[in-house]
Design a protein around this motif. Structure first.
Motif, mmCIF file in Angstrom:
data_model
loop_
_atom_site.group_PDB
_atom_site.id
_atom_site.type_symbol
_atom_site.label_atom_id
_atom_site.label_comp_id
_atom_site.label_asym_id
_atom_site.label_seq_id
_atom_site.Cartn_x
_atom_site.Cartn_y
_atom_site.Cartn_z
ATOM 1 N N UNK A 180 57.774 50.260 27.596
ATOM 2 C CA UNK A 180 56.950 50.242 28.798
ATOM 3 C C UNK A 180 55.805 49.256 28.605
ATOM 4 N N UNK A 181 55.337 48.668 29.712
ATOM 5 C CA UNK A 181 54.194 47.762 29.635
ATOM 6 C C UNK A 181 53.146 48.162 30.668
ATOM 7 N N UNK A 182 51.907 47.809 30.379
ATOM 8 C CA UNK A 182 50.807 47.962 31.330
ATOM 9 C C UNK A 182 49.922 46.734 31.223
ATOM 10 N N UNK A 183 49.121 46.507 32.264
ATOM 11 C CA UNK A 183 48.280 45.308 32.306
ATOM 12 C C UNK A 183 47.011 45.653 33.079
ATOM 13 N N UNK A 184 45.896 45.736 32.371
ATOM 14 C CA UNK A 184 44.647 46.113 33.039
ATOM 15 C C UNK A 184 43.592 45.021 32.919
ATOM 16 N N UNK B 211 37.511 49.040 35.995
ATOM 17 C CA UNK B 211 38.892 48.887 35.531
ATOM 18 C C UNK B 211 39.824 48.728 36.724
ATOM 19 N N UNK B 212 40.697 47.726 36.662
ATOM 20 C CA UNK B 212 41.706 47.510 37.698
ATOM 21 C C UNK B 212 43.077 47.417 37.055
ATOM 22 N N UNK B 213 44.069 47.896 37.772
ATOM 23 C CA UNK B 213 45.455 47.823 37.316
ATOM 24 C C UNK B 213 46.091 46.578 37.917
ATOM 25 N N UNK B 214 46.396 45.590 37.092
ATOM 26 C CA UNK B 214 46.954 44.335 37.588
ATOM 27 C C UNK B 214 48.427 44.448 37.969
ATOM 28 N N UNK B 215 49.049 45.589 37.658
ATOM 29 C CA UNK B 215 50.456 45.792 38.018
ATOM 30 C C UNK B 215 50.636 46.808 39.136
ATOM 31 N N UNK B 216 49.531 47.321 39.656
ATOM 32 C CA UNK B 216 49.618 48.326 40.723
ATOM 33 C C UNK B 216 50.184 47.705 41.992
ATOM 34 N N UNK C 120 46.747 54.478 35.430
ATOM 35 C CA UNK C 120 47.276 53.161 35.064
ATOM 36 C C UNK C 120 48.798 53.172 35.061
ATOM 37 N N UNK C 121 49.388 52.216 35.755
ATOM 38 C CA UNK C 121 50.853 52.119 35.813
ATOM 39 C C UNK C 121 51.426 51.698 34.465
#
Length: 284
Positions: A94-98, A105-110, A141-142
């Motif tokens: 899995x990956x996440x990108x914040x 804080x923002x979720x760049x993959x949302x 966070x996604x």
């Protein structure tokens, strides 16, 4: 006098290419991730010194090969999949990108809210919560399941396009935020005694916003406030790392950014900072 020594693993000159930097500095850390370690690579330096280029570079494969200009993230992704496929491993990823901008804080993959009117668009709430083990959990966070390098490259390109940047006197596309691209890998193995063993590794790839001399960058008003927040968070991160290295009783996790990174700075881990220096900033 308090004398402290700075130990450098390696120094790369201006002629060094992306491949040699990755092979000599980052590849050993990625191997540790596959052994179940929590590893972090920071890109640190003044604005305009090439941190984002080092971390991302060019990502798209050509004829099945990464371009020479591919940075740490695409090379690490390619490295991870090659090793897992060679081992015929049973794994999940899995990956996440914040993004952290002015302590937000923002979720760049949302998934973006595409409401017709901007005032009707709702931002997905993200908050930090203590996990009871000395670290934090980023609630909201996604984490997206991925199956191939191309899945990750697409997500990285999408997220990077949403990052906050600005034109300054020192950099035409200056990053105004810190970003953390994380890859979580679970590998299932079977021992000689036919018992199942799960290796859980995490790779955090951190592109820090550049430290900035406001007088040189020409930043004013909102941009100057941004630069002030960037410099404060970088200073605090340095103090946190120093406190951990010196085993201090108190670790100053003042900013949300430092709290986000807290789980990457203790425990079963390996951490490295890639320092960026440009001589034009040191000429009289």
């Amino acid at each position: 006098m308090d004398m402290r020594l700075l130990f450098l693993l390696q120094v790369f000159g201006p002629e060094a290419d992306q491949k040699s930097i990755y092979k000599n500095a980052v590849a050993p850390i990625v191997n540790d991730v596959l052994e179940g370690y929590n590893c972090t690579v920071f890109a640190f330096g003044q604005t305009g010194t090439g941190k984002t280029y080092t971390m991302e570079g060019e990502m798209r494969q050509k004829a099945g090969q990464l371009p020479d200009t591919a940075g740490v993230i695409p090379r690490a992704v390619c490295h991870i999949f090659k090793v897992l496929e060679a081992q015929n491993a049973d794994y999940s990823m899995k990956v996440s990108f914040l993004e952290l901008y002015n302590e937000e804080i923002s979720d760049l993959l949302a998934v973006e809210d595409r409401s017709r009117f901007a005032e009707d668009r709702q931002k997905k709430p993200i908050s930090l919560m203590e996990d009871g083990k000395g670290g934090v959990v980023i609630r909201g966070l996604e984490e997206i399941v991925v199956y191939s390098p191309s899945d990750i490259y697409s997500l990285l390109e999408c997220g990077s396009a949403r990052r906050r940047t600005a034109d300054t006197a020192l950099n035409k596309q200056s990053s105004r935020s810190h970003t953390v691209f994380s890859v979580n890998i679970n590998v299932k193995e079977t021992t000689i005694g036919n018992e199942e063993l799960m290796k859980c590794g995490r790779l955090n790839l951190v592109d820090l916003a550049g430290s900035e001399n406001i007088a040189r960058s020409g930043a004013t008003e909102g941009r100057a406030r941004e630069a002030g927040e960037i410099n404060k968070s970088l200073l605090t991160l340095g103090r946190v790392i120093t406190a951990l290295v010196e085993h201090s009783v108190h670790v100053p996790y003042r900013f949300d950014f430092c709290r986000v990174m807290s789980t990457s700075l203790f425990g079963r881990l390996n951490c490295m900072v890639v320092m960026h220096i440009h001589m034009k900033f040191y000429q009289g």
